[in-house]
Design a protein around this motif. Structure first.
Motif, PDB file in Angstrom:
ATOM      1  N   LEU A 154       0.856  -1.314  -0.028  1.00  0.00           N
ATOM      2  CA  LEU A 154       0.070   0.163  -0.081  1.00  0.00           C
ATOM      3  C   LEU A 154       0.908   1.350   0.145  1.00  0.00           C
ATOM      4  N   CYS A 155       2.140   1.217   0.598  1.00  0.00           N
ATOM      5  CA  CYS A 155       2.835   2.365   0.507  1.00  0.00           C
ATOM      6  C   CYS A 155       3.386   2.768  -0.513  1.00  0.00           C
ATOM      7  N   ARG A 156       3.686   1.701  -1.343  1.00  0.00           N
ATOM      8  CA  ARG A 156       4.447   1.783  -2.389  1.00  0.00           C
ATOM      9  C   ARG A 156       3.581   2.515  -3.658  1.00  0.00           C
ATOM     10  N   ARG A 157       1.954   2.333  -3.482  1.00  0.00           N
ATOM     11  CA  ARG A 157       1.049   2.874  -4.232  1.00  0.00           C
ATOM     12  C   ARG A 157       1.110   4.498  -3.966  1.00  0.00           C
ATOM     13  N   ARG A 158       1.570   5.131  -3.040  1.00  0.00           N
ATOM     14  CA  ARG A 158       1.610   6.233  -2.772  1.00  0.00           C
ATOM     15  C   ARG A 158       2.993   7.114  -2.889  1.00  0.00           C
ATOM     16  N   ALA A 159       2.990   8.386  -3.193  1.00  0.00           N
ATOM     17  CA  ALA A 159       4.109   9.110  -3.579  1.00  0.00           C
ATOM     18  C   ALA A 159       4.940   9.292  -2.135  1.00  0.00           C
ATOM     19  N   ASP A 160       4.098   9.699  -1.107  1.00  0.00           N
ATOM     20  CA  ASP A 160       4.580  10.017   0.153  1.00  0.00           C
ATOM     21  C   ASP A 160       5.161   8.802   0.960  1.00  0.00           C
ATOM     22  N   GLY A 161       4.970   7.496   0.462  1.00  0.00           N
ATOM     23  CA  GLY A 161       5.412   6.268   1.068  1.00  0.00           C
ATOM     24  C   GLY A 161       4.615   5.897   2.326  1.00  0.00           C
ATOM     25  N   HIS A 162       3.540   6.426   2.561  1.00  0.00           N
ATOM     26  CA  HIS A 162       2.622   6.295   3.752  1.00  0.00           C
ATOM     27  C   HIS A 162       1.524   5.200   3.229  1.00  0.00           C
ATOM     28  N   PRO A 163       0.890   4.714   4.389  1.00  0.00           N
ATOM     29  CA  PRO A 163      -0.206   3.832   3.782  1.00  0.00           C
ATOM     30  C   PRO A 163      -1.650   4.260   3.634  1.00  0.00           C
ATOM     31  N   PHE A 164      -1.612   5.618   4.155  1.00  0.00           N
ATOM     32  CA  PHE A 164      -2.991   6.172   4.131  1.00  0.00           C
ATOM     33  C   PHE A 164      -2.814   7.512   3.497  1.00  0.00           C
ATOM     34  N   SER A 165      -3.831   8.011   2.836  1.00  0.00           N
ATOM     35  CA  SER A 165      -4.097   9.371   2.595  1.00  0.00           C
ATOM     36  C   SER A 165      -4.454  10.339   3.735  1.00  0.00           C
ATOM     37  N   SER A 166      -3.984  11.413   4.173  1.00  0.00           N
ATOM     38  CA  SER A 166      -4.304  12.029   4.993  1.00  0.00           C
ATOM     39  C   SER A 166      -5.670  12.978   4.949  1.00  0.00           C
ATOM     40  N   GLU A 167      -6.153  12.753   3.889  1.00  0.00           N
ATOM     41  CA  GLU A 167      -7.070  13.214   3.500  1.00  0.00           C
ATOM     42  C   GLU A 167      -8.519  12.676   3.543  1.00  0.00           C
ATOM     43  N   SER A 168      -8.213  11.298   3.669  1.00  0.00           N
ATOM     44  CA  SER A 168      -9.343  10.308   4.025  1.00  0.00           C
ATOM     45  C   SER A 168     -10.106  10.627   5.138  1.00  0.00           C
ATOM     46  N   LEU A 169     -11.660  10.341   5.118  1.00  0.00           N
ATOM     47  CA  LEU A 169     -12.331  10.290   6.346  1.00  0.00           C
ATOM     48  C   LEU A 169     -12.491   8.928   6.725  1.00  0.00           C
ATOM     49  N   THR A 170     -12.473   7.871   5.905  1.00  0.00           N
ATOM     50  CA  THR A 170     -12.441   6.528   6.115  1.00  0.00           C
ATOM     51  C   THR A 170     -11.333   5.700   5.817  1.00  0.00           C
ATOM     52  N   GLU A 171     -10.099   5.951   6.239  1.00  0.00           N
ATOM     53  CA  GLU A 171      -9.115   5.164   5.932  1.00  0.00           C
ATOM     54  C   GLU A 171      -8.980   3.678   6.337  1.00  0.00           C
ATOM     55  N   ASP A 172      -9.809   3.394   7.473  1.00  0.00           N
ATOM     56  CA  ASP A 172     -10.187   1.906   7.691  1.00  0.00           C
ATOM     57  C   ASP A 172     -10.919   1.212   6.585  1.00  0.00           C
ATOM     58  N   TYR A 173     -11.888   1.816   5.802  1.00  0.00           N
ATOM     59  CA  TYR A 173     -12.653   1.264   4.832  1.00  0.00           C
ATOM     60  C   TYR A 173     -11.823   1.113   3.535  1.00  0.00           C
ATOM     61  N   GLU A 174     -10.780   2.130   3.201  1.00  0.00           N
ATOM     62  CA  GLU A 174     -10.076   1.991   2.351  1.00  0.00           C
ATOM     63  C   GLU A 174      -8.846   0.955   2.314  1.00  0.00           C
ATOM     64  N   LEU A 175      -8.641   0.801   3.599  1.00  0.00           N
ATOM     65  CA  LEU A 175      -7.407  -0.153   3.967  1.00  0.00           C
ATOM     66  C   LEU A 175      -7.923  -1.539   3.509  1.00  0.00           C
ATOM     67  N   GLY A 176      -8.845  -1.953   3.772  1.00  0.00           N
ATOM     68  CA  GLY A 176      -9.283  -3.484   3.560  1.00  0.00           C
ATOM     69  C   GLY A 176      -9.420  -3.600   2.068  1.00  0.00           C
ATOM     70  N   LEU A 177     -10.067  -2.631   1.179  1.00  0.00           N
ATOM     71  CA  LEU A 177     -10.257  -2.505  -0.227  1.00  0.00           C
ATOM     72  C   LEU A 177      -8.942  -2.690  -0.883  1.00  0.00           C
ATOM     73  N   GLY A 178      -7.821  -1.815  -0.289  1.00  0.00           N
ATOM     74  CA  GLY A 178      -6.745  -1.466  -0.947  1.00  0.00           C
ATOM     75  C   GLY A 178      -5.920  -2.719  -0.472  1.00  0.00           C
ATOM     76  N   VAL A 179      -6.025  -3.597   0.196  1.00  0.00           N
ATOM     77  CA  VAL A 179      -5.168  -4.616   0.419  1.00  0.00           C
ATOM     78  C   VAL A 179      -5.949  -6.053  -0.856  1.00  0.00           C
ATOM     79  N   SER A 180      -7.002  -5.815  -0.909  1.00  0.00           N
ATOM     80  CA  SER A 180      -7.646  -6.726  -1.947  1.00  0.00           C
ATOM     81  C   SER A 180      -7.162  -6.064  -3.503  1.00  0.00           C
ATOM     82  N   GLU A 181      -7.128  -5.074  -3.542  1.00  0.00           N
ATOM     83  CA  GLU A 181      -7.082  -4.429  -4.773  1.00  0.00           C
ATOM     84  C   GLU A 181      -5.609  -4.614  -5.350  1.00  0.00           C
ATOM     85  N   THR A 182      -4.515  -4.941  -4.310  1.00  0.00           N
ATOM     86  CA  THR A 182      -3.164  -5.255  -4.486  1.00  0.00           C
ATOM     87  C   THR A 182      -2.793  -6.717  -4.491  1.00  0.00           C
ATOM     88  N   GLY A 183      -3.912  -7.358  -4.619  1.00  0.00           N
ATOM     89  CA  GLY A 183      -3.882  -8.886  -4.635  1.00  0.00           C
ATOM     90  C   GLY A 183      -3.329  -9.652  -3.470  1.00  0.00           C
TER      91      GLY A 183
END
Length: 468
Positions: free
Chosen positions: A249-278
């Protein structure tokens, strides 16, 4: 009074007919969506694919971890509960190869002091002070904890095997960490435990209404998503992600962090993000041999303003931000599930129309009773539409009773049915507020951590659950 050949009551009847047709069709579409999930769950139960295993709670509590685990707890203005959370977590999970990262803000000395007092010299805890004033966002605070964990990994010359996410007000299950670690060891990249809101005797209508929502969602909807192979939305608590998946997940972001600081529901995006990366996701639903669900427990907001604020954040982040941030999927099942996640604003609109219809019906009946209007017969289409919707409502109420009664008892199951109008009104208020907040962000308003306050911790205020 007449207008274009129609008097007031005829216009009222016409408006009532059109609203009834619109609401009836969309209520039925939503019911069909829910029934499809219901029947899938029934099929899973009948075929044994939705079995809930049992484990010895004490064995899981003392289970040796397959690798070091980092537990992230972001905290802003949580002086009332953070001490109890830290103390209960460290006593419930005795493993030495875990580290508890508590994220505080430099302008929140009360939370820092409460966390330091609860640490009591335990070497497994690290209090991380954010170098920015709070509140930022929960995602931003989690990114700061991730940086702290990476610093520790560089110092110790190795990596943690998994990262577990909890909230500052949570009461963890003694068996929770062992069960999550077991799932990660067996190949899961993301694992989610059920969440079990606590009953609140002082807030039977507001604070306790979360009970039925999570009881049904985490006994049926998440089970169905897991079985169908759809991405699992994280609840932000009681979930674990493997270190390798987090790195992806960190590799998908330019800042090298797992979450976008603008996200209100980073937990929701976490689970879907793991699935999207296989990655492989698992919803881990199990019980102890004592019959109690292995779950994360907490008191949810109990005041109307706090409840609406929390659900506004969920609707805003999942249903509105989700279109921009997460997008859609090419797979049929995944698209179906994401559409279900994002139907909140439309459901709120249909509910408004539904309750408006109730008011119009009351006015019409009063007019007929006093002789001002004549009854207007319903067309066969509307009659069957009403019958179908009524049957769907009875089915929904029966399921809500059943799932709630299974975890909380029959009395709470009855309350769950009685609270349906309360849940609907809250959904309407949150939907309106979320849409307003979303428009403001489109116009340039910055996003902040619009969190709800917490005043009680289950381990302190509920002796029975505290003993768990």
């Amino acid at each position: 009074m007449a207008l274009w050949g129609f008097d007031l009551w005829q216009w009222l009847a016409l408006l009532q007919h059109e609203l009834l047709l619109f609401a009836g069709v969309f209520f039925l579409i939503g019911a069909a969506d829910d029934i499809a999930v219901d029947f899938t769950w029934v099929w899973l139960k009948l075929t044994g694919r939705a079995r809930t295993p049992e484990f010895d709670r004490e064995q899981l509590r003392c289970r040796e971890l397959h690798g070091a685990a980092a537990i992230f707890i972001p905290a802003w203005s949580e002086a009332e509960v953070i001490g109890d959370t830290i103390g209960h977590t460290l006593s419930s999970w005795p493993q030495t190869d875990l580290r508890l990262y508590v994220g505080c803000y430099r302008n929140d000395p009360a939370t820092i002091a409460a966390a330091m007092q609860a640490a009591q010299g335990d070497e497994r805890i690290r209090i991380v002070i954010h170098d920015r004033d709070g509140p930022t966002t929960k995602a931003d605070c989690l990114n700061r904890l991730y940086d702290a964990m990476r610093d520790d990994e560089r110092r110790m010359g190795g990596q943690f095997a998994s990262v577990v996410f909890q909230d500052a007000e949570d009461m963890v299950d003694p068996a929770g960490l062992g069960l999550l670690d077991k799932a990660i060891e067996e190949g899961a990249d993301f694992a989610q435990l059920p969440v079990e809101p606590m009953q609140q005797a002082r807030s039977r209508w507001l604070g306790s209404h979360y009970c039925e929502e999570f009881a049904e969602a985490h006994a049926k909807a998440m089970v169905v998503r897991n079985a169908l192979g759809a991405g699992l939305p994280g609840a932000g608590v009681g979930c674990a992600v493997s270190r390798a998946a987090l790195q992806k997940l960190c590799r998908r972001r330019a800042d090298g962090h797992p979450f976008s600081s603008e996200s209100l529901t980073e937990d929701y995006e976490l689970g879907l993000g793991v699935s999207e990366t296989g990655g492989v996701s698992r919803f881990v639903r199990a019980r102890g041999t004592d019959g109690l669900l292995i779950a994360t427990r907490a008191y949810f907001p109990a005041k109307l303003g706090h409840v609406v604020r929390q659900k506004t954040r969920w609707v805003h982040g999942i249903a509105l931000q989700g279109w921009d941030r997460v997008g859609w999927s090419r797979g049929l099942v995944e698209t179906w599930m994401r559409a279900r996640d994002r139907r909140g604003p439309l459901a709120a609109l249909v509910l408004v129309i539904g309750y408006s219809l109730l008011a119009l019906t009351a006015i019409s009946w009063s007019a007929i009773a006093f002789g001002y209007a004549e009854p207007v017969p319903l067309s066969p289409l509307l009659k069957w539409l009403l019958i179908a919707n009524f049957g769907a409502f009875i089915w929904r109420a029966a399921l809500r009773f059943g799932f709630t009664a299974r975890e909380y008892g029959a009395a709470e199951g009855v309350m769950a049915v009685l609270r349906i109008p309360v849940s609907n009104v809250i959904a309407i208020m949150a939907g309106r507020r979320a849409l307003s907040a979303y428009v403001k962000t489109l116009l340039g308003k910055s996003i902040e951590w619009d969190k709800t306050p917490h005043f009680r911790h289950p381990a302190r205020t509920n002796p029975a659950e505290g003993a768990l």
